[in-house]
Enzyme design. Structure first.
Site, PDB file in Angstrom:
ATOM      1  N   ASN A   1       0.865  -1.179   0.000  1.00  0.00           N
ATOM      2  CA  ASN A   1       0.000   0.000   0.000  1.00  0.00           C
ATOM      3  C   ASN A   1       0.903   1.231   0.000  1.00  0.00           C
ATOM      4  O   ASN A   1       1.456   1.603   1.029  1.00  0.00           O
ATOM      5  CB  ASN A   1      -0.901  -0.035   1.247  1.00  0.00           C
ATOM      6  CG  ASN A   1      -1.761   1.201   1.377  1.00  0.00           C
ATOM      7  OD1 ASN A   1      -1.861   2.001   0.440  1.00  0.00           O
ATOM      8  ND2 ASN A   1      -2.388   1.367   2.530  1.00  0.00           N
ATOM      9  N   TRP A   2       1.031   1.830  -1.164  1.00  0.00           N
ATOM     10  CA  TRP A   2       1.951   2.968  -1.303  1.00  0.00           C
ATOM     11  C   TRP A   2       1.380   4.257  -0.712  1.00  0.00           C
ATOM     12  O   TRP A   2       2.086   5.265  -0.627  1.00  0.00           O
ATOM     13  CB  TRP A   2       2.278   3.201  -2.780  1.00  0.00           C
ATOM     14  CG  TRP A   2       3.271   2.228  -3.360  1.00  0.00           C
ATOM     15  CD1 TRP A   2       3.835   1.148  -2.735  1.00  0.00           C
ATOM     16  CD2 TRP A   2       3.808   2.256  -4.685  1.00  0.00           C
ATOM     17  NE1 TRP A   2       4.693   0.506  -3.598  1.00  0.00           N
ATOM     18  CE2 TRP A   2       4.698   1.165  -4.805  1.00  0.00           C
ATOM     19  CE3 TRP A   2       3.624   3.091  -5.792  1.00  0.00           C
ATOM     20  CZ2 TRP A   2       5.408   0.893  -5.976  1.00  0.00           C
ATOM     21  CZ3 TRP A   2       4.322   2.826  -6.965  1.00  0.00           C
ATOM     22  CH2 TRP A   2       5.210   1.736  -7.044  1.00  0.00           C
ATOM     23  N   LYS A   3       0.094   4.283  -0.401  1.00  0.00           N
ATOM     24  CA  LYS A   3      -0.558   5.488   0.133  1.00  0.00           C
ATOM     25  C   LYS A   3      -0.297   6.690  -0.805  1.00  0.00           C
ATOM     26  O   LYS A   3      -0.273   6.490  -2.015  1.00  0.00           O
ATOM     27  CB  LYS A   3      -0.098   5.742   1.570  1.00  0.00           C
ATOM     28  CG  LYS A   3      -0.263   4.482   2.430  1.00  0.00           C
ATOM     29  CD  LYS A   3      -0.060   4.707   3.890  1.00  0.00           C
ATOM     30  CE  LYS A   3      -0.245   3.379   4.626  1.00  0.00           C
ATOM     31  NZ  LYS A   3      -0.204   3.532   6.080  1.00  0.00           N
TER      32      LYS A   3
ATOM     33  N   HIS B   1      -9.669   1.356   4.696  1.00  0.00           N
ATOM     34  CA  HIS B   1      -8.401   1.575   5.400  1.00  0.00           C
ATOM     35  C   HIS B   1      -8.645   2.577   6.539  1.00  0.00           C
ATOM     36  O   HIS B   1      -9.430   3.521   6.392  1.00  0.00           O
ATOM     37  CB  HIS B   1      -7.344   2.110   4.424  1.00  0.00           C
ATOM     38  CG  HIS B   1      -5.982   2.105   5.024  1.00  0.00           C
ATOM     39  ND1 HIS B   1      -5.577   3.071   5.904  1.00  0.00           N
ATOM     40  CD2 HIS B   1      -4.951   1.226   4.921  1.00  0.00           C
ATOM     41  CE1 HIS B   1      -4.341   2.796   6.312  1.00  0.00           C
ATOM     42  NE2 HIS B   1      -3.941   1.678   5.729  1.00  0.00           N
TER      43      HIS B   1
ATOM     44  N   GLU C   1      -7.035   5.011   7.569  1.00  0.00           N
ATOM     45  CA  GLU C   1      -6.800   6.420   7.207  1.00  0.00           C
ATOM     46  C   GLU C   1      -8.025   7.011   6.515  1.00  0.00           C
ATOM     47  O   GLU C   1      -8.352   8.182   6.694  1.00  0.00           O
ATOM     48  CB  GLU C   1      -5.542   6.530   6.334  1.00  0.00           C
ATOM     49  CG  GLU C   1      -4.278   6.339   7.176  1.00  0.00           C
ATOM     50  CD  GLU C   1      -3.094   5.761   6.425  1.00  0.00           C
ATOM     51  OE1 GLU C   1      -3.067   5.780   5.177  1.00  0.00           O
ATOM     52  OE2 GLU C   1      -2.172   5.270   7.115  1.00  0.00           O
TER      53      GLU C   1
ATOM     54  N   GLU D   1      -5.628  -4.580  10.501  1.00  0.00           N
ATOM     55  CA  GLU D   1      -4.567  -3.600  10.723  1.00  0.00           C
ATOM     56  C   GLU D   1      -4.854  -2.822  12.007  1.00  0.00           C
ATOM     57  O   GLU D   1      -5.622  -1.839  11.970  1.00  0.00           O
ATOM     58  CB  GLU D   1      -4.492  -2.616   9.557  1.00  0.00           C
ATOM     59  CG  GLU D   1      -4.224  -3.266   8.220  1.00  0.00           C
ATOM     60  CD  GLU D   1      -3.655  -2.267   7.231  1.00  0.00           C
ATOM     61  OE1 GLU D   1      -2.548  -2.502   6.752  1.00  0.00           O
ATOM     62  OE2 GLU D   1      -4.295  -1.240   6.960  1.00  0.00           O
TER      63      GLU D   1
ATOM     64  N   GLY E   1       2.389   2.449  10.660  1.00  0.00           N
ATOM     65  CA  GLY E   1       3.370   3.509  10.490  1.00  0.00           C
ATOM     66  C   GLY E   1       4.088   3.906  11.762  1.00  0.00           C
ATOM     67  O   GLY E   1       4.772   4.931  11.802  1.00  0.00           O
TER      68      GLY E   1
ATOM     69  N   SER F   1       3.193  -1.989  10.275  1.00  0.00           N
ATOM     70  CA  SER F   1       4.646  -2.082  10.454  1.00  0.00           C
ATOM     71  C   SER F   1       5.217  -3.463  10.118  1.00  0.00           C
ATOM     72  O   SER F   1       6.140  -3.937  10.779  1.00  0.00           O
ATOM     73  CB  SER F   1       5.035  -1.668  11.875  1.00  0.00           C
ATOM     74  OG  SER F   1       4.669  -0.317  12.109  1.00  0.00           O
TER      75      SER F   1
ATOM     76  N   GLY G   1       2.716  -1.143   4.252  1.00  0.00           N
ATOM     77  CA  GLY G   1       2.791   0.273   3.921  1.00  0.00           C
ATOM     78  C   GLY G   1       4.228   0.701   3.681  1.00  0.00           C
ATOM     79  O   GLY G   1       4.807   0.458   2.609  1.00  0.00           O
ATOM     80  N   GLY G   2       4.845   1.297   4.687  1.00  0.00           N
ATOM     81  CA  GLY G   2       6.188   1.874   4.567  1.00  0.00           C
ATOM     82  C   GLY G   2       7.205   0.957   3.894  1.00  0.00           C
ATOM     83  O   GLY G   2       7.943   1.391   2.993  1.00  0.00           O
TER      84      GLY G   2
HETATM   85  P1  PGA Z   1       2.681   0.412   7.598  1.00  0.00           P
HETATM   86  O1  PGA Z   1       1.227   0.638   6.926  1.00  0.00           O
HETATM   87  O2  PGA Z   1       3.196  -0.911   7.060  1.00  0.00           O
HETATM   88  O3  PGA Z   1       3.496   1.574   7.152  1.00  0.00           O
HETATM   89  O4  PGA Z   1       2.472   0.348   9.064  1.00  0.00           O
HETATM   90  C1  PGA Z   1       0.332  -0.424   6.731  1.00  0.00           C
HETATM   91  C2  PGA Z   1      -0.951   0.089   6.133  1.00  0.00           C
HETATM   92  O5  PGA Z   1      -1.427   1.157   6.542  1.00  0.00           O
HETATM   93  O6  PGA Z   1      -1.543  -0.550   5.236  1.00  0.00           O
END
Ligand code: PGA
Length: 263
Positions: free
Chosen positions: A13-15, A106, A108, A178, A184, A222, A243-244
């Site tokens: 997930n590149w956001k 998600h 966010e 999640e 993050g 994470s 994500g990251g």
């Molecule tokens: P993260 O994000 O791996 O940076 O914690 C995961 C996500 O929000 O899908």
């Protein structure tokens, strides 16, 4: 089929990242890694979710990879079809561009963009009707976990969509658990805690759908190469939403290998 035989999914997930040149570089590095150290398609689904603007470019770049890598949308409109809805992208428009996968719910989106349960239901319904596979994200906040509500919150989020998912459409659903406090932050749920929640999710799903036993449940929050092997070893963790670490080709490739190696 036991949960451990479910083919895992590893989705990046590149956001709202990165800029165009860096995205091209990232895909190019990832393709080279896949060529040099294969992650066999029979052992693991792979996907990348770039910004909407880059979906078709990334899809074109991934079409030259040695194995299928799905292009995944990060969101879709709650409105179906076509029409006067400025700024929106519907399920049908995604499908028309051969984008077959979409993230919905998600944290966010829930927290920052007011995606309420009823809006999410519209999104899930439209996506399924258009033939997309939905990666539906659930997860509790730190406060909810500390007050002992984590399981109830997560199971409620799953029950919320049950109203709009038909019996057969559960085959088009992937769940991503999640915990919000792990996204993050560098804090990961321990493999034991994650496995416990995943088992509870599967038990909850078994009350709703006959496909509970084959339904992939991904962990996110994470995930990195250092914890992927332990997470992948848990019987009810069928992959990762990353994500990251997905913004680094080598890290993402190592995470994919960790999950593929469980097969
Ligand atoms: P993260 O994000 O791996 O940076 O914690 C995961 C996500 O929000 O899908």
């Amino acid at each position: 089929m036991s949960a451990t035989t479910i083919k895992p999914w590893v989705v990046g997930n590149w956001k709202m990242n990165p800029i165009h040149a860096d995205a091209q570089q990232l895909i190019s590095e990832f393709k080279t890694l896949l060529q040099d150290s294969p992650v066999e398609a029979e052992k693991c689904h792979l996907g990348i979710a770039p910004v909407t603007l880059a979906l078709t470019q990334i899809q074109a770049a991934l079409s030259e990879a040695v194995r299928p890598v799905y292009t995944v949308a990060q969101d879709l409109s709650r409105i179906a079809g076509l029409g006067a809805y400025t700024g929106e992208v519907s399920a049908e428009l995604l499908k028309d561009s051969q984008i077959d996968y979409v993230l919905v719910g998600h944290s966010e989106r829930r927290e920052l963009f007011a995606d309420t349960p009823s809006i999410l239901n519209e999104k899930v319904k439209n996506a399924l009707q258009a033939g997309l596979t939905v990666i539906y994200c659930v997860g509790e906040s730190l406060q909810q976990r500390e007050s002992g509500q984590a399981e109830q919150v997560v199971l409620q989020q799953i029950c919320d969509i049950a109203a709009v998912v038909d019996a057969e459409q559960w085959q088009q659903i992937v769940i991503a658990y999640e915990p919000i406090w792990a996204i993050g932050t560098g804090k990961t749920a321990s493999p034991e805690d994650a496995q416990t929640m995943h088992a509870k999710i599967r038990e909850g799903l078994s009350q709703i759908t006959a496909y509970a036993v084959t339904l992939p449940i991904l962990y996110g929050g994470s995930v990195k190469p250092e914890n992927a092997v332990e997470l992948a070893a848990c019987p009810d963790i069928n992959g990762a939403l990353v994500g990251g670490a997905s913004l680094n080709a080598a890290s993402f490739h190592q995470i994919a290998q960790a999950f593929a190696n469980t097969q």
